[in-house]
Structure formats: C-alpha cells, structure tokens
Design a protein around this motif. Sequence first.
Motif, PDB file in Angstrom:
ATOM      1  N   LYS A 104       0.818  -1.215   0.000  1.00 35.38           N
ATOM      2  CA  LYS A 104       0.000   0.000   0.000  1.00 35.38           C
ATOM      3  C   LYS A 104       0.848   1.260   0.000  1.00 35.38           C
ATOM      4  CE  LYS A 104      -3.877   2.205   2.408  1.00 35.38           C
ATOM      5  NZ  LYS A 104      -4.814   2.117   3.549  1.00 35.38           N
ATOM      6  N   THR A 105       1.898   1.285   0.818  1.00 40.59           N
ATOM      7  CA  THR A 105       2.716   2.494   0.956  1.00 40.59           C
ATOM      8  C   THR A 105       4.019   2.434   0.182  1.00 40.59           C
ATOM      9  OG1 THR A 105       3.900   1.668   2.913  1.00 40.59           O
ATOM     10  CG2 THR A 105       1.793   2.804   3.273  1.00 40.59           C
ATOM     11  N   GLY A 106       4.463   1.231  -0.186  1.00 39.92           N
ATOM     12  CA  GLY A 106       5.749   1.079  -0.848  1.00 39.92           C
ATOM     13  C   GLY A 106       6.918   1.091   0.107  1.00 39.92           C
ATOM     14  N   LYS A 107       6.666   1.156   1.422  1.00 38.87           N
ATOM     15  CA  LYS A 107       7.755   1.171   2.391  1.00 38.87           C
ATOM     16  C   LYS A 107       8.439  -0.194   2.455  1.00 38.87           C
ATOM     17  CE  LYS A 107       6.341   4.864   5.538  1.00 38.87           C
ATOM     18  NZ  LYS A 107       6.049   5.223   6.949  1.00 38.87           N
ATOM     19  N   GLN A 108       9.743  -0.155   2.618  1.00 40.73           N
ATOM     20  CA  GLN A 108      10.524  -1.385   2.697  1.00 40.73           C
ATOM     21  C   GLN A 108      10.363  -2.033   4.065  1.00 40.73           C
ATOM     22  OE1 GLN A 108      14.651  -1.674   0.977  1.00 40.73           O
ATOM     23  NE2 GLN A 108      15.179  -1.903   3.122  1.00 40.73           N
ATOM     24  N   LEU A 109      10.071  -3.332   4.056  1.00 43.14           N
ATOM     25  CA  LEU A 109       9.936  -4.093   5.292  1.00 43.14           C
ATOM     26  C   LEU A 109      11.163  -4.942   5.579  1.00 43.14           C
ATOM     27  CD1 LEU A 109       6.257  -5.339   4.808  1.00 43.14           C
ATOM     28  CD2 LEU A 109       7.039  -3.295   6.018  1.00 43.14           C
ATOM     29  N   LEU A 110      11.870  -5.361   4.540  1.00 42.61           N
ATOM     30  CA  LEU A 110      13.040  -6.222   4.706  1.00 42.61           C
ATOM     31  C   LEU A 110      13.959  -6.051   3.505  1.00 42.61           C
ATOM     32  CD1 LEU A 110      14.556  -8.571   6.166  1.00 42.61           C
ATOM     33  CD2 LEU A 110      13.134 -10.154   4.847  1.00 42.61           C
ATOM     34  N   SER A 111      15.252  -6.000   3.769  1.00 47.88           N
ATOM     35  CA  SER A 111      16.256  -5.923   2.721  1.00 47.88           C
ATOM     36  C   SER A 111      17.267  -7.036   2.932  1.00 47.88           C
ATOM     37  CB  SER A 111      16.962  -4.561   2.760  1.00 47.88           C
ATOM     38  OG  SER A 111      18.068  -4.551   1.890  1.00 47.88           O
ATOM     39  N   VAL A 112      17.526  -7.790   1.884  1.00 48.23           N
ATOM     40  CA  VAL A 112      18.508  -8.869   1.931  1.00 48.23           C
ATOM     41  C   VAL A 112      19.515  -8.614   0.815  1.00 48.23           C
ATOM     42  CG1 VAL A 112      18.902 -11.345   1.770  1.00 48.23           C
ATOM     43  CG2 VAL A 112      16.797 -10.496   2.810  1.00 48.23           C
ATOM     44  N   ASP A 113      20.757  -8.333   1.183  1.00 46.86           N
ATOM     45  CA  ASP A 113      21.790  -8.021   0.200  1.00 46.86           C
ATOM     46  C   ASP A 113      22.861  -9.101   0.165  1.00 46.86           C
ATOM     47  OD1 ASP A 113      20.810  -5.555  -0.774  1.00 46.86           O
ATOM     48  OD2 ASP A 113      21.441  -4.604   1.085  1.00 46.86           O
ATOM     49  N   ASN A 114      23.466  -9.253  -1.013  1.00 43.71           N
ATOM     50  CA  ASN A 114      24.617 -10.130  -1.210  1.00 43.71           C
ATOM     51  C   ASN A 114      24.316 -11.594  -0.927  1.00 43.71           C
ATOM     52  OD1 ASN A 114      26.250  -7.817  -1.739  1.00 43.71           O
ATOM     53  ND2 ASN A 114      26.398  -7.476   0.470  1.00 43.71           N
ATOM     54  N   GLN A 115      23.052 -12.009  -1.114  1.00 40.59           N
ATOM     55  CA  GLN A 115      22.710 -13.412  -0.891  1.00 40.59           C
ATOM     56  C   GLN A 115      21.906 -14.002  -2.037  1.00 40.59           C
ATOM     57  OE1 GLN A 115      20.996 -14.250   2.924  1.00 40.59           O
ATOM     58  NE2 GLN A 115      22.753 -13.480   4.044  1.00 40.59           N
ATOM     59  N   GLY A 116      21.713 -13.265  -3.109  1.00 43.50           N
ATOM     60  CA  GLY A 116      20.946 -13.767  -4.224  1.00 43.50           C
ATOM     61  C   GLY A 116      19.909 -12.763  -4.654  1.00 43.50           C
ATOM     62  N   SER A 117      19.218 -13.075  -5.748  1.00 44.91           N
ATOM     63  CA  SER A 117      18.258 -12.124  -6.287  1.00 44.91           C
ATOM     64  C   SER A 117      16.901 -12.736  -6.616  1.00 44.91           C
ATOM     65  CB  SER A 117      18.828 -11.475  -7.547  1.00 44.91           C
ATOM     66  OG  SER A 117      19.178 -12.465  -8.497  1.00 44.91           O
ATOM     67  N   ALA A 118      16.814 -14.050  -6.779  1.00 44.89           N
ATOM     68  CA  ALA A 118      15.517 -14.680  -7.028  1.00 44.89           C
ATOM     69  C   ALA A 118      14.798 -14.859  -5.701  1.00 44.89           C
ATOM     70  CB  ALA A 118      15.702 -16.029  -7.714  1.00 44.89           C
ATOM     71  N   VAL A 119      13.508 -14.505  -5.657  1.00 45.50           N
ATOM     72  CA  VAL A 119      12.778 -14.508  -4.395  1.00 45.50           C
ATOM     73  C   VAL A 119      11.466 -15.266  -4.523  1.00 45.50           C
ATOM     74  CG1 VAL A 119      13.785 -12.323  -3.649  1.00 45.50           C
ATOM     75  CG2 VAL A 119      11.624 -12.307  -4.902  1.00 45.50           C
ATOM     76  N   ALA A 120      11.010 -15.780  -3.377  1.00 47.58           N
ATOM     77  CA  ALA A 120       9.685 -16.380  -3.264  1.00 47.58           C
ATOM     78  C   ALA A 120       9.124 -15.981  -1.912  1.00 47.58           C
ATOM     79  CB  ALA A 120       9.753 -17.893  -3.387  1.00 47.58           C
ATOM     80  N   LEU A 121       7.904 -15.487  -1.894  1.00 48.35           N
ATOM     81  CA  LEU A 121       7.229 -15.085  -0.668  1.00 48.35           C
ATOM     82  C   LEU A 121       6.161 -16.119  -0.361  1.00 48.35           C
ATOM     83  CD1 LEU A 121       7.139 -12.653   1.353  1.00 48.35           C
ATOM     84  CD2 LEU A 121       5.286 -11.730  -0.057  1.00 48.35           C
ATOM     85  N   ALA A 122       6.152 -16.615   0.886  1.00 48.82           N
ATOM     86  CA  ALA A 122       5.144 -17.589   1.283  1.00 48.82           C
ATOM     87  C   ALA A 122       3.758 -16.968   1.177  1.00 48.82           C
ATOM     88  CB  ALA A 122       5.408 -18.066   2.705  1.00 48.82           C
ATOM     89  N   PRO A 123       2.720 -17.784   0.945  1.00 51.55           N
ATOM     90  CA  PRO A 123       1.373 -17.232   0.788  1.00 51.55           C
ATOM     91  C   PRO A 123       0.927 -16.340   1.934  1.00 51.55           C
ATOM     92  CG  PRO A 123       1.402 -19.527   0.104  1.00 51.55           C
ATOM     93  CD  PRO A 123       2.748 -19.240   0.706  1.00 51.55           C
ATOM     94  N   ASP A 124       1.385 -16.629   3.174  1.00 52.61           N
ATOM     95  CA  ASP A 124       0.979 -15.798   4.307  1.00 52.61           C
ATOM     96  C   ASP A 124       1.805 -14.530   4.438  1.00 52.61           C
ATOM     97  OD1 ASP A 124       3.422 -16.697   5.249  1.00 52.61           O
ATOM     98  OD2 ASP A 124       2.597 -17.845   6.916  1.00 52.61           O
ATOM     99  N   GLY A 125       2.819 -14.357   3.585  1.00 52.90           N
ATOM    100  CA  GLY A 125       3.623 -13.149   3.594  1.00 52.90           C
ATOM    101  C   GLY A 125       4.626 -13.050   4.723  1.00 52.90           C
ATOM    102  N   GLN A 126       4.790 -14.088   5.502  1.00 49.34           N
ATOM    103  CA  GLN A 126       5.671 -14.019   6.665  1.00 49.34           C
ATOM    104  C   GLN A 126       7.054 -14.602   6.425  1.00 49.34           C
ATOM    105  OE1 GLN A 126       4.654 -12.297   9.456  1.00 49.34           O
ATOM    106  NE2 GLN A 126       2.997 -11.858   7.999  1.00 49.34           N
TER     107      GLN A 126
END
Length: 686
Positions: A104-126
């Motif tokens: 909704k706001t575009g605010k960053q909740l989590l940043s992960v650097d230097n560990q890869g770039s492909a991502v998957a978010l669990a259905p519950d978002g946690q």
Amino acid sequence: MTGINLIARMFHLVSLIAALSVGLVLLHSEPVGGGQVQGAHQAPPAPKSDAMGDPLPKGAVARIGTTRLRNGEPIHSLTVSKDGAILASGGSDRGTSARVWDAKTGKQLLSVDNQGSAVALAPDGQTLVVCGIDAVLRVWDVKSGKETRQITLTGNPGAPGEGARAVAFSPTGDLLAVRESWIGSPPNVGPTLWMARIRLIRFASGETFAHLSTSDDRERGQLPFVFSPDGRMLATIGGEEHCVHLWETATGQLRAKLPKIFGVSLAFSPDRRVLAVGNSEAIRLIDMLTQKDIRALTGFPTKDHYGPGALAFSPDGKYLAGGGTDFHDVIRIWDTATGKVTRQINKQPAYGGPLTFTRDGKGLIAANGPALRQWDVGTGKESILAETPRLELWCAAFSSDGKSLALAGANGVGLYAIDGYKEFKRLDEKWARVTAFMPDDKHLVTAGAKLSLFEISSGKKIRTFEGHKYGVTSVALLDRQTLISGSHDGTVRLWEIGTGVETGRIDSPWRDGNRGPLPVHAVAVVPNSKFLACQSGGNVFLWNTATKQVAREFTGYHWDGYFGGIAVSPDGRLLAGEGHGDFWDKVFVHQIDGGKPARNFSHRADAFTRHWGVSFAFSPDGKILASGSADKSVRLWDVTSGKQLQRFAGHIGGVTRVAFAPDGKSLASTSTDGTALIWDTGRSSP
C-alpha cells in the motif's frame, strides 16, 4: 518546644520534601509547552528526510526520487502474499539484492543483500526465500528480519555456473519449486550449453523429492514454470521443441505433454481450467480438460516482437495481462472471453519484467527496470509513487551558475532547481546516457541513441547532430562554439554548435580485428591545451587538435568506461581513470605532461562490482577526486596524498556518475536505483 511549634516545623519539613520531589520530577521530565529546562535531557534532532519522508543517508542533503519500491537493479523476480498486502522483489541474475515491501505504501519491510536475487514469498507473507548462484536457499522471517535457516541444494550437476535462478512457493505453501541452471553438454551434442531443470522441495524439511526435466535435457538455461492454483500441478516449457509439460507435484511424475509450441511464458487461470502460453505470435489459451486451444490473443506490434515477458490472470479470470520483452513500452490487457485488447498501459521504455494483478483485480503491479509500479486497471493511471523518477539514472550535470541540476537516464532528462530540488522541466529524450549544459546555461546537450541540443526554457529540441552510426557515449565542450562526442562507432567527432555541422573526426587508433575501430567510451578536454583525452579499449590517448595526431598514450585502463571512466583536473595536469587487468580495484591518476603515474589507490573490494567502470570527477579547485562505483559507494580522495577523505553510502544500486557543483561544496551522484543523491562534501567525517 511547644506543640504548636513542633507542628509548624513538621509542616515546614513536609513542604520542603514535597518541593524537592517536584524539582526532581521536573529535572527528568519534558518541559511543558515546549519550554527549555536547563540540565534536562534533549532528544536528538530528527534525521533529515526526502520528499517521501524517508530518512537520508549520512552526508546527504537531498534525494531526488525515492527508494520505495526500488530494487537498485532491473527487477526479474516478483511475488505477492495471498492477501496482496506484501510484495517481494529480486534483481537480475547479476544482482544480489532482494526486498520486501508494504504494497500500500511502498515502504521497505526487509532488505537482503549479497545473498541472491531470485525470491519467493510464502502465501501468508511471513516467510521469504532468497536464492542465487551459490546453490543455497536462505529463509528469512519477514517480521523479525532475521535469517532462520538455509536449504542447501545437494546433488547438483557440479558444472561451473550451477545455482538456483528462480524459486516459487506452491499456493499451499508446503512446496518449493527451484529452477537450477548450469553449463553442460546434453547427450549427443557437442557444444556446451546452459542447462536447466526444476527441483521440487518439501519446505518444512528441506528435502528434495523430485527433479523435473524434459526428455532431451536441452533447456538452454531457460525453463519457465508455474504452479496451478491448487498446487497439484506444475507447468513448464522446455526441451528442444519448447513443448508444455504438465507435472504432478505430489510425485514429480510427468502427466501430459501438450502439442508442439514455442513458448516463453505461462499463467494458469484462477480456476485452473485454462493455461495461457505466450510466444512471439500470440498468447494461446489452452483448455486443461481437453488440452485444445480455446483462442489466441493477438495485438502485438508486428516488428521486433518476441512475445510477452510475463503473463498474469485477473483474480476473476476475466482478463489476462502481458508485458513485452521487446522494449515496447506497453502492457496489454485482454478480455479472455472475446480475445480483444481492453487496455494498454504505457509504462515507458524498460525491460519486460514480471507482473501481477492486485488481489481485488482493480490494480496491476509490474516491474519497470529497477522499480515496481502500480496502475489502476480501469483508468490506466498510475496509482502510487506516480511523480518520482523510475528508471535508471546515468548522468548528472550542474549548470555553471550552480542553480540547476540535469539528470539523464532511461526515462529522459529532468531539470531540477537546486533550491528545493524540484523538477521544473522534462526533456523527452529517452535513454539519454549523458547530458551537459552549454556555457550560457540556457541550452542543454543530451546524448544516447542520438546527439541533440535542447532549449531549456521551452523544452524544444533545436537540432540533432547527425553522423555517428551507433550510440553516443560521452560529450564535452572544446570551446563555446565546438562540441565533442565519442561513440560506440569508434569515432570522436567535433561539431559546430551553432549549425550542427561536423567539423572534424578522430578514429580510435585501436581496432577490433577486421570490424573497425574499438568504441570510444569517454572524452574529456584538457584545459589550457590543444589536447583531447579519449578512452578506447583499455587505453587513453591524447589527441592534438592542431596537428590531428595522437600525442600520447596511457595504457592499463579499464576497457569500458561506460559511465564516465576518465576525468581531467581543472588545471589540465592530471588524468584519472580506472585500472584494468591486475589493477581492477585501482584508481589511476597520471600526469598528463610526461605520462608518469602520480598516484593510484584502491576503490573496490569485491569482484562482483567489476562489470562496469568507476566514474570520476575532480573538484573545481582540483584538490579532490570523487569516484562512484557499482559497489554503491561514493568516495572522495585527496589528490596529492591519495588518502580517502570520505565514503558516502546510501544508494541501493550501483553509482553511475558523480558531478561536483561549481562551488565544490556539494556533489551529485546518480544510480541504477533511479535516484540521485546530493552530498555535502564537508559534512561526513573521514
């Protein structure tokens, strides 16, 4: 002592204790009405913020653009939570960043650097899973921001380049599908190819229970895949024939092989009854029960089209969205019942990235270069962060009076007033790599695919300088009448600004076999002389404009100064550039008169940042050299001693260009994250 006196003394003592207590409370409390109490603890001043209210990095006085919904590099991976409240994005294969956002706001909740770039978010978002080319899946808790465990992909083919290139949760959240790629030779094939397969993993245990690959094992590194909405099936496109394969996720068994089709993208309808398969000619809607075509969706450009880069059904299945991989700036939305295009969204030139509908079906979220953008499907208008720069920025230039700043990038050229850093003019010149003010500060030259001159007040293009065969990489002013440009065509050309007539040409002295001169990546005028410094290949040569001859060569420089790889000091004595070969991490400073090294110092520490050169700028007094790099940092160096004076960190993407203001008190840096930062050159401590 009488009873009355005793009572009076006791009352006086109680009053004194009460007064002392009040005083102690006041000393440890905030003053009423904002007044100051001497000795009270004062809260530190709030950090300065950008226009979105986000804090600025240390040493920065302004940010143009925003870091919200920005990945720092082109986004190739996008996933959304089941309720649509959380987004996660990952960069390209060459990148190492992953981000989680409040949708909704575009605010960053989590940043992960230097560990890869492909991502998957669990259905519950946690839960976030991040993977890269090191064959390790890293699992993060979104709320705490902590890494909770790792899943090592054992049993890899063992060839160079192996690793995980894509990952996805099943809709039920109990399975992971991972696409692995490696370099190898398929059976009965001589040359080595990029190979690929899909690995199915039980998320709770981290156990791999199936490897999915087509019969001929010739995926050439690309193996698109998508889960069905119920998670019971996985569709892939692969093999030499690019057929659609349907796999049972419980067992990993191949259940069906659809008719021959060249496909590049896949999407299931929400009810699982339809599979959309995109290719260069159309998007085919396939009935999953009969495995026959329902209809084909067309409406692509007929020229230079390679098919939709990504497909997504709306939650009700009535619409299908597709974004192109051919640099056309349009996302198309089709009515799946009629096959007609109902909406075209101009997202501006960028890469064909992933996209998805919002959970209510009213919005569409798509990757646009390093940014995530959202549009209202009904109106086609952007609905969040609409007024901020979105695509990569490649160049910054201050006007000579210090009142304006020009920023060039994939989205065009923006002009900003230094007082407040608000945009007051935009020049419609897409993919502008460099820009420079004319001496009168009333005109601006831009370079990219073309070399053009604009009038700033009207924003009109006055003329285009015709002559270069390929893109222009750099520009400089020889004097008030003469413009210089370097190009990928291996030439440096001189132009009369008033007429646009070419008045001179210099071919790079270095050649690429029989294909002609090597590209010229940077040009710079040597003040108080008749020399031009030109970078081509791994060398810099000085060109004497009077004799039309190469006067001197400097070797050992980085071969690709694409983002401003050389700089000349204001007094014309020193040349700065990036080292090459054994000196990748070195900044060279040479004496122009005599060519002797004056100083060299290290800029970067990790090999990953070597895929483009460092950009440079001397301060107006020539005492400080600024450098910006793909390691996301900006550094200031003492030219005499080579000592690093300051290091600024704040970009989330690589730094593409640095530029001093005329007074030397501030420095602008541009980045692949789509932002520019303005730094106070005297604020941060060494």
